[in-house]
Design a protein around this motif. Structure first.
Motif, PDB file in Angstrom:
ATOM      1  N   ALA A  40      29.880  57.917  46.422  1.00 21.38           N
ATOM      2  CA  ALA A  40      29.868  57.415  45.414  1.00 21.38           C
ATOM      3  C   ALA A  40      31.437  57.508  45.377  1.00 21.38           C
ATOM      4  O   ALA A  40      31.994  57.311  44.538  1.00 21.38           O
ATOM      5  CB  ALA A  40      29.501  58.876  44.528  1.00 21.38           C
ATOM      6  N   ALA A  41      31.142  55.259  45.421  1.00 20.68           N
ATOM      7  CA  ALA A  41      32.314  55.226  45.405  1.00 20.68           C
ATOM      8  C   ALA A  41      32.650  54.245  44.571  1.00 20.68           C
ATOM      9  O   ALA A  41      32.056  53.937  43.727  1.00 20.68           O
ATOM     10  CB  ALA A  41      32.598  54.074  46.971  1.00 20.68           C
ATOM     11  N   ASP A  42      33.829  54.110  43.983  1.00 19.03           N
ATOM     12  CA  ASP A  42      34.519  53.301  43.081  1.00 19.03           C
ATOM     13  C   ASP A  42      35.013  51.748  43.647  1.00 19.03           C
ATOM     14  O   ASP A  42      34.884  51.127  42.280  1.00 19.03           O
ATOM     15  CB  ASP A  42      36.188  53.845  42.530  1.00 19.03           C
ATOM     16  CG  ASP A  42      35.708  56.012  41.848  1.00 19.03           C
ATOM     17  OD1 ASP A  42      35.191  55.698  41.061  1.00 19.03           O
ATOM     18  OD2 ASP A  42      36.840  56.363  42.513  1.00 19.03           O
ATOM     19  N   LEU A  43      34.702  51.391  44.759  1.00 20.92           N
ATOM     20  CA  LEU A  43      35.098  50.124  44.815  1.00 20.92           C
ATOM     21  C   LEU A  43      34.005  49.993  46.245  1.00 20.92           C
ATOM     22  O   LEU A  43      34.774  50.961  46.909  1.00 20.92           O
ATOM     23  CB  LEU A  43      36.744  49.618  44.496  1.00 20.92           C
ATOM     24  CG  LEU A  43      36.924  48.590  44.881  1.00 20.92           C
ATOM     25  CD1 LEU A  43      37.589  47.964  43.911  1.00 20.92           C
ATOM     26  CD2 LEU A  43      37.818  48.166  46.481  1.00 20.92           C
ATOM     27  N   LYS A 106      45.032  43.562  44.363  1.00 18.51           N
ATOM     28  CA  LYS A 106      43.068  42.844  44.143  1.00 18.51           C
ATOM     29  C   LYS A 106      42.534  44.724  43.792  1.00 18.51           C
ATOM     30  O   LYS A 106      42.122  44.416  42.795  1.00 18.51           O
ATOM     31  CB  LYS A 106      42.103  42.380  44.736  1.00 18.51           C
ATOM     32  CG  LYS A 106      43.020  41.275  44.856  1.00 18.51           C
ATOM     33  CD  LYS A 106      42.294  40.220  46.385  1.00 18.51           C
ATOM     34  CE  LYS A 106      42.664  38.525  46.363  1.00 18.51           C
ATOM     35  NZ  LYS A 106      42.093  37.765  45.446  1.00 18.51           N
ATOM     36  N   ILE A 107      42.279  44.892  44.697  1.00 16.80           N
ATOM     37  CA  ILE A 107      42.015  47.195  44.176  1.00 16.80           C
ATOM     38  C   ILE A 107      42.639  47.856  42.867  1.00 16.80           C
ATOM     39  O   ILE A 107      41.857  47.542  42.252  1.00 16.80           O
ATOM     40  CB  ILE A 107      42.395  47.809  45.516  1.00 16.80           C
ATOM     41  CG1 ILE A 107      41.163  46.778  46.334  1.00 16.80           C
ATOM     42  CG2 ILE A 107      41.417  49.081  45.522  1.00 16.80           C
ATOM     43  CD1 ILE A 107      42.164  47.952  47.951  1.00 16.80           C
ATOM     44  N   GLN A 108      43.886  47.297  43.174  1.00 16.64           N
ATOM     45  CA  GLN A 108      44.413  47.808  41.403  1.00 16.64           C
ATOM     46  C   GLN A 108      44.436  47.042  40.692  1.00 16.64           C
ATOM     47  O   GLN A 108      43.698  47.011  39.256  1.00 16.64           O
ATOM     48  CB  GLN A 108      45.836  48.110  41.528  1.00 16.64           C
ATOM     49  CG  GLN A 108      47.404  48.949  42.962  1.00 16.64           C
ATOM     50  CD  GLN A 108      48.267  48.476  42.714  1.00 16.64           C
ATOM     51  OE1 GLN A 108      48.885  47.657  42.971  1.00 16.64           O
ATOM     52  NE2 GLN A 108      48.684  49.598  43.477  1.00 16.64           N
ATOM     53  N   ALA A 109      43.632  46.009  40.188  1.00 18.85           N
ATOM     54  CA  ALA A 109      44.140  45.039  39.397  1.00 18.85           C
ATOM     55  C   ALA A 109      42.109  45.493  39.120  1.00 18.85           C
ATOM     56  O   ALA A 109      41.709  45.344  37.423  1.00 18.85           O
ATOM     57  CB  ALA A 109      43.678  43.498  39.669  1.00 18.85           C
ATOM     58  N   ILE A 110      41.448  45.637  40.108  1.00 16.50           N
ATOM     59  CA  ILE A 110      39.779  45.486  39.151  1.00 16.50           C
ATOM     60  C   ILE A 110      39.426  47.185  39.172  1.00 16.50           C
ATOM     61  O   ILE A 110      38.842  47.367  37.949  1.00 16.50           O
ATOM     62  CB  ILE A 110      39.235  45.679  40.847  1.00 16.50           C
ATOM     63  CG1 ILE A 110      39.216  43.975  41.076  1.00 16.50           C
ATOM     64  CG2 ILE A 110      37.555  45.862  40.234  1.00 16.50           C
ATOM     65  CD1 ILE A 110      37.959  43.633  42.228  1.00 16.50           C
ATOM     66  N   LEU A 111      41.028  48.310  39.494  1.00 18.98           N
ATOM     67  CA  LEU A 111      40.032  49.264  38.897  1.00 18.98           C
ATOM     68  C   LEU A 111      41.553  49.940  38.164  1.00 18.98           C
ATOM     69  O   LEU A 111      40.514  50.100  37.038  1.00 18.98           O
ATOM     70  CB  LEU A 111      40.807  50.534  40.199  1.00 18.98           C
ATOM     71  CG  LEU A 111      40.066  50.678  41.393  1.00 18.98           C
ATOM     72  CD1 LEU A 111      40.652  51.056  42.382  1.00 18.98           C
ATOM     73  CD2 LEU A 111      38.585  50.636  40.932  1.00 18.98           C
ATOM     74  N   ARG A 112      42.203  48.973  37.633  1.00 18.43           N
ATOM     75  CA  ARG A 112      42.444  49.102  35.928  1.00 18.43           C
ATOM     76  C   ARG A 112      41.994  48.380  34.482  1.00 18.43           C
ATOM     77  O   ARG A 112      41.844  49.609  34.174  1.00 18.43           O
ATOM     78  CB  ARG A 112      43.664  48.257  36.435  1.00 18.43           C
ATOM     79  CG  ARG A 112      45.189  48.874  35.233  1.00 18.43           C
ATOM     80  CD  ARG A 112      46.143  47.976  35.400  1.00 18.43           C
ATOM     81  NE  ARG A 112      46.844  46.540  35.763  1.00 18.43           N
ATOM     82  CZ  ARG A 112      46.129  46.468  36.626  1.00 18.43           C
ATOM     83  NH1 ARG A 112      46.434  47.486  37.662  1.00 18.43           N
ATOM     84  NH2 ARG A 112      46.595  45.203  37.341  1.00 18.43           N
ATOM     85  N   ARG A 113      41.493  47.563  35.438  1.00 18.90           N
ATOM     86  CA  ARG A 113      39.929  46.810  34.479  1.00 18.90           C
ATOM     87  C   ARG A 113      39.058  48.107  34.240  1.00 18.90           C
ATOM     88  O   ARG A 113      38.914  48.281  33.152  1.00 18.90           O
ATOM     89  CB  ARG A 113      39.426  45.877  35.626  1.00 18.90           C
ATOM     90  CG  ARG A 113      38.894  45.106  34.088  1.00 18.90           C
ATOM     91  CD  ARG A 113      38.118  43.637  34.818  1.00 18.90           C
ATOM     92  NE  ARG A 113      37.179  44.310  35.279  1.00 18.90           N
ATOM     93  CZ  ARG A 113      36.902  43.180  36.580  1.00 18.90           C
ATOM     94  NH1 ARG A 113      37.647  42.350  36.572  1.00 18.90           N
ATOM     95  NH2 ARG A 113      35.998  43.901  37.014  1.00 18.90           N
ATOM     96  N   VAL A 114      38.611  48.688  35.213  1.00 19.82           N
ATOM     97  CA  VAL A 114      37.142  49.129  34.994  1.00 19.82           C
ATOM     98  C   VAL A 114      37.710  50.876  34.410  1.00 19.82           C
ATOM     99  O   VAL A 114      36.932  51.401  33.976  1.00 19.82           O
ATOM    100  CB  VAL A 114      36.522  49.782  36.392  1.00 19.82           C
ATOM    101  CG1 VAL A 114      35.484  51.405  35.837  1.00 19.82           C
ATOM    102  CG2 VAL A 114      35.991  48.832  37.020  1.00 19.82           C
TER     103      VAL A 114
END
Length: 221
Positions: A40-43, A106-114
């Motif tokens: 159940a990954a977040d990314l 990149k990971i932080q930007a995407i997870l922050r957006r989600v």
């Protein structure tokens, strides 16, 4: 992490864990989808060249059941692989060799957006007879429903909230790639083409207008 290079896995796991990320790599290449579902990954970090099929294939498989953000990692040439990755369903692309700092950004930007979408008080955006669930990226119009990727969901939210108004390419790119690390008009065009095809399912394809030299506009009467 869907990556088979042990040296890359080792260094990335070490770096990601410094940032308190829980990391799971594929251990059974015959059961990738089962491992993906179990974790159940977040990314997802996805390589292109893999022991069984390739990253494009597995991205398409994941997109059949999930809208989880996917970042491609590849030593392959940026174009046309980046374009193909995005068209398949990826949210971002990074070319090897890369610095861990760039990947973390990149990971932080995407997870922050989600995360910001999940914190919204308004979980469903309703415009005319259309509803966009910002948590599941599910778009329903006129009795039909289509599932969008996280990137497509961001674009659709912006278009719905600015109905009948032209949104510049620059504004779209800033909203999609907040870190500014993967911003090209080519990538944006591929994403919009993919979104346009999905809008055909809910009878909105012709409502997405391209304003040449300016941007895009979603039109509804």
């Amino acid at each position: 992490m869907i990556e088979d290079d042990e040296s890359i896995l080792s260094s990335l796991k070490k770096e990601l864990r410094k940032w308190q990320y829980q990391v799971k790599e594929v251990s059974d290449w015959q059961n990738i989808m089962q491992e993906f579902s179990n974790f159940a990954a977040d990314l997802v970090l996805m390589d292109i060249t893999l022991p069984t099929y390739d990253g494009f294939y597995w991205t398409a498989r994941i997109r059949n059941i999930s809208t989880v953000p996917i970042i491609f990692m590849s030593a392959a040439e940026m174009d046309p692989n980046a374009v193909r990755a995005i068209a398949t369903g990826a949210d971002d692309y990074i070319t090897k060799p890369f610095s861990s700092a760039v990947l973390i950004s990149k990971i932080q930007a995407i997870l922050r957006r989600v995360s910001s979408e999940a914190d919204l008080q308004e979980k469903v955006i309703t415009v005319k007879d259309c509803q966009l669930n910002v948590l599941t990226n599910s778009l329903s119009c006129a009795g039909q429903t289509v599932r969008l990727t996280p990137t497509e969901g961001i674009m659709m939210k912006l278009l719905l909230l600015n109905l009948n108004k032209t949104i510049s390419k620059e504004r779209l790119m800033q909203n999609i790639w907040q870190g500014g690390l993967f911003i090209t008009e080519n990538a944006l065009n591929v994403n919009l083409s993919r979104l346009r095809n999905k809008l055909d399912v809910v009878a909105l394809k012709e409502n997405l207008i391209t304003e040449r030299g300016h941007g895009y506009r979603l039109v509804m009467q």
